[in-house]
Write a protein that holds these residues in place. Structure first.
Motif, mmCIF file in Angstrom:
data_model
loop_
_atom_site.group_PDB
_atom_site.id
_atom_site.type_symbol
_atom_site.label_atom_id
_atom_site.label_comp_id
_atom_site.label_asym_id
_atom_site.label_seq_id
_atom_site.Cartn_x
_atom_site.Cartn_y
_atom_site.Cartn_z
ATOM 1 N N LEU A 166 -7.656 7.572 1.518
ATOM 2 C CA LEU A 166 -8.131 8.461 0.456
ATOM 3 C C LEU A 166 -9.250 7.826 -0.364
ATOM 4 C CD1 LEU A 166 -4.975 10.231 -1.020
ATOM 5 C CD2 LEU A 166 -6.933 11.312 0.078
ATOM 6 N N LEU A 167 -9.245 6.500 -0.457
ATOM 7 C CA LEU A 167 -10.259 5.807 -1.250
ATOM 8 C C LEU A 167 -11.500 5.480 -0.415
ATOM 9 C CD1 LEU A 167 -7.922 3.378 -3.222
ATOM 10 C CD2 LEU A 167 -8.883 5.552 -3.978
ATOM 11 N N GLU A 168 -11.566 6.014 0.815
ATOM 12 C CA GLU A 168 -12.699 5.793 1.720
ATOM 13 C C GLU A 168 -13.069 4.315 1.833
ATOM 14 O OE1 GLU A 168 -14.277 7.719 3.843
ATOM 15 O OE2 GLU A 168 -12.914 9.355 3.352
ATOM 16 N N PRO A 169 -12.124 3.482 2.276
ATOM 17 C CA PRO A 169 -12.433 2.056 2.408
ATOM 18 C C PRO A 169 -13.324 1.786 3.611
ATOM 19 C CG PRO A 169 -10.281 2.504 3.318
ATOM 20 C CD PRO A 169 -10.768 3.796 2.727
ATOM 21 N N GLN A 170 -13.958 0.610 3.606
ATOM 22 C CA GLN A 170 -14.728 0.183 4.771
ATOM 23 C C GLN A 170 -13.805 -0.454 5.811
ATOM 24 O OE1 GLN A 170 -18.702 -1.592 3.681
ATOM 25 N NE2 GLN A 170 -17.628 -1.979 1.768
ATOM 26 N N ILE A 171 -12.808 -1.170 5.300
ATOM 27 C CA ILE A 171 -11.889 -1.906 6.178
ATOM 28 C C ILE A 171 -10.454 -1.629 5.746
ATOM 29 C CG2 ILE A 171 -11.049 -4.232 6.768
ATOM 30 C CD1 ILE A 171 -13.931 -5.173 6.612
ATOM 31 N N ILE A 172 -9.591 -1.424 6.748
ATOM 32 C CA ILE A 172 -8.164 -1.279 6.484
ATOM 33 C C ILE A 172 -7.421 -2.415 7.186
ATOM 34 C CG2 ILE A 172 -6.118 0.153 6.826
ATOM 35 C CD1 ILE A 172 -7.843 2.573 6.672
ATOM 36 N N MET A 173 -6.601 -3.127 6.440
ATOM 37 C CA MET A 173 -5.762 -4.177 7.023
ATOM 38 C C MET A 173 -4.343 -3.642 7.173
ATOM 39 S SD MET A 173 -7.010 -7.752 5.319
ATOM 40 C CE MET A 173 -6.647 -7.288 3.619
ATOM 41 N N LEU A 174 -3.804 -3.732 8.372
ATOM 42 C CA LEU A 174 -2.458 -3.238 8.661
ATOM 43 C C LEU A 174 -1.563 -4.416 9.020
ATOM 44 C CD1 LEU A 174 -3.441 -0.185 10.895
ATOM 45 C CD2 LEU A 174 -2.996 -0.204 8.432
ATOM 46 N N ASP A 175 -0.555 -4.663 8.197
ATOM 47 C CA ASP A 175 0.344 -5.800 8.392
ATOM 48 C C ASP A 175 1.581 -5.358 9.164
ATOM 49 O OD1 ASP A 175 1.622 -8.215 8.275
ATOM 50 O OD2 ASP A 175 2.084 -8.121 6.129
ATOM 51 N N GLU A 176 1.671 -5.739 10.433
ATOM 52 C CA GLU A 176 2.808 -5.409 11.298
ATOM 53 C C GLU A 176 3.172 -3.919 11.221
ATOM 54 O OE1 GLU A 176 4.143 -7.369 13.398
ATOM 55 O OE2 GLU A 176 3.655 -9.403 12.761
ATOM 56 N N PRO A 177 2.235 -3.014 11.534
ATOM 57 C CA PRO A 177 2.508 -1.582 11.364
ATOM 58 C C PRO A 177 3.540 -1.013 12.329
ATOM 59 C CG PRO A 177 0.421 -1.903 12.496
ATOM 60 C CD PRO A 177 0.874 -3.264 12.042
ATOM 61 N N THR A 178 3.798 -1.696 13.452
ATOM 62 C CA THR A 178 4.764 -1.157 14.417
ATOM 63 C C THR A 178 6.085 -1.914 14.408
ATOM 64 O OG1 THR A 178 3.853 -2.555 16.182
ATOM 65 C CG2 THR A 178 2.928 -0.344 15.938
ATOM 66 N N ALA A 179 6.258 -2.830 13.459
ATOM 67 C CA ALA A 179 7.511 -3.589 13.391
ATOM 68 C C ALA A 179 8.687 -2.644 13.140
ATOM 69 C CB ALA A 179 7.436 -4.632 12.282
ATOM 70 N N ALA A 180 9.753 -2.833 13.871
ATOM 71 C CA ALA A 180 11.004 -2.064 13.709
ATOM 72 C C ALA A 180 10.857 -0.585 14.058
ATOM 73 C CB ALA A 180 11.534 -2.208 12.279
ATOM 74 N N LEU A 181 9.807 -0.216 14.803
ATOM 75 C CA LEU A 181 9.647 1.174 15.228
ATOM 76 C C LEU A 181 10.078 1.334 16.685
ATOM 77 C CD1 LEU A 181 6.182 2.246 13.745
ATOM 78 C CD2 LEU A 181 8.450 2.503 12.738
ATOM 79 N N GLY A 182 10.550 2.529 17.023
ATOM 80 C CA GLY A 182 10.896 2.834 18.408
ATOM 81 C C GLY A 182 9.646 3.051 19.244
ATOM 82 N N VAL A 183 9.841 3.286 20.538
ATOM 83 C CA VAL A 183 8.717 3.433 21.467
ATOM 84 C C VAL A 183 7.822 4.611 21.085
ATOM 85 C CG1 VAL A 183 8.068 3.880 23.872
ATOM 86 C CG2 VAL A 183 9.993 2.372 23.359
ATOM 87 N N ALA A 184 8.425 5.773 20.831
ATOM 88 C CA ALA A 184 7.639 6.972 20.504
ATOM 89 C C ALA A 184 6.900 6.806 19.181
ATOM 90 C CB ALA A 184 8.548 8.195 20.452
ATOM 91 N N GLN A 185 7.579 6.226 18.193
ATOM 92 C CA GLN A 185 6.955 6.036 16.879
ATOM 93 C C GLN A 185 5.837 5.005 16.954
ATOM 94 O OE1 GLN A 185 10.113 5.072 14.178
ATOM 95 N NE2 GLN A 185 10.980 7.132 14.216
ATOM 96 N N THR A 186 6.019 3.971 17.774
ATOM 97 C CA THR A 186 4.972 2.957 17.966
ATOM 98 C C THR A 186 3.733 3.593 18.573
ATOM 99 O OG1 THR A 186 6.549 1.128 18.201
ATOM 100 C CG2 THR A 186 4.364 0.833 19.196
ATOM 101 N N ALA A 187 3.920 4.434 19.594
ATOM 102 C CA ALA A 187 2.795 5.127 20.228
ATOM 103 C C ALA A 187 2.066 5.999 19.214
ATOM 104 C CB ALA A 187 3.296 5.969 21.396
ATOM 105 N N GLU A 188 2.826 6.643 18.332
ATOM 106 C CA GLU A 188 2.244 7.502 17.292
ATOM 107 C C GLU A 188 1.340 6.692 16.360
ATOM 108 O OE1 GLU A 188 4.024 10.238 13.640
ATOM 109 O OE2 GLU A 188 5.309 9.795 15.360
#
Length: 267
Positions: A166-188
């Protein structure tokens, strides 16, 4: 305060780190780190526990100040002395805990602290903007009025990423975004990362999951013991990445791979 715009030509250098170091007293957490991030690319930051990934993320997020080196945003040397300054310069961070309010709905979480007309709360405009952004990201959110508590792990990660956009950043840092997610949620979530890249943002992805990293990363930067230990691509073998991360060419993974090659040759 005016936010930095994310409108960059694909491949344009947004972020440049040279010789960045961080010491905590006598302990050296980072030493002589170099890192480049371009518009429209995903740079994965990988390494073992204690490699310095979290410290580097916090330096870029304005939580820690480096003790040496330079950080440049769009070719200009900057000082990221507060999280607010990092956001102002267009560097947004989605930490692993997501920092969402479970009792509030999606709209309220997206605009928390950045409400439109906060004195009279323009709910309609906020709802429209929320839907527009989520549709651009092809997010699978049943309703923007759904409380966060009723969403899946993947949907929560989507809301956290959308909030940073929403703040229109130039760079987004994602810290372990798929940790503890299932297969389908990870793909999403991985699909979402690709859509964020397609919008022209630079993405720094921190992950322990090599399969996730190789699925979306344009470049893979390995940290080992607080130092750079190579830059690789998705085509790099799993064995080579593990060797760079652990610092060992001879390990269980490499021995297993060698045995498989021998079996193939003998077969």
């Amino acid at each position: 305060m005016e936010q930095a715009s994310a409108a960059h030509a694909p491949g344009e250098l947004i972020l440049r780190l040279r010789g960045v170091g961080k010491k905590f007293g006598a302990v050296t957490a980072l030493e002589d780190i170099d890192l480049d991030v371009h518009a429209g690319e995903v740079v994965a930051l990988v390494g073992d526990n204690g490699a310095g990934k979290s410290t580097l993320v916090k330096v870029l997020a304005g939580v820690h100040q480096p003790t040496s080196g330079t950080i440049e945003v769009q070719g200009k040397a900057v000082t990221l002395d507060t999280p607010g300054k990092a956001l102002e310069l267009g560097i947004a961070t989605v930490f692993q805990d997501l920092a969402l309010c479970e009792n509030l709905d999606v709209v309220a979480n997206l605009f928390l602290g950045h409400e439109i007309s906060p004195w009279r709360m323009d709910e309609v405009q906020m709802e429209v903007r929320a839907w527009t952004l989520l549709q651009e990201l092809a997010a699978r959110i049943p309703s923007v009025r759904e409380p966060i508590a009723s969403l899946s792990g993947g949907q929560r990660q989507t809301v956290a990423i959308a909030r940073s956009l929403l703040l229109e950043p130039q760079i987004i840092m994602l810290d372990e975004p798929t940790a503890a997610l299932g297969v389908a949620q990870t793909a999403e979530v991985l699909n979402l990362i690709e859509r964020v890249r397609a919008r022209g943002h630079g993405v720094i992805l921190i992950s322990h999951n090599m399969e996730d990293v190789r699925a979306v990363a344009d470049r893979i930067v390995v940290l080992r013991l607080g130092k750079n230990n190579g830059v690789y691509t998705a085509e790099t073998s799993h064995q080579e990445l593990v060797a760079a991360i652990t610092g060992a060419n001879e390990n269980a993974v490499s021995r297993r791979a060698a045995r498989k090659l021998e079996e193939v040759d003998q077969g």
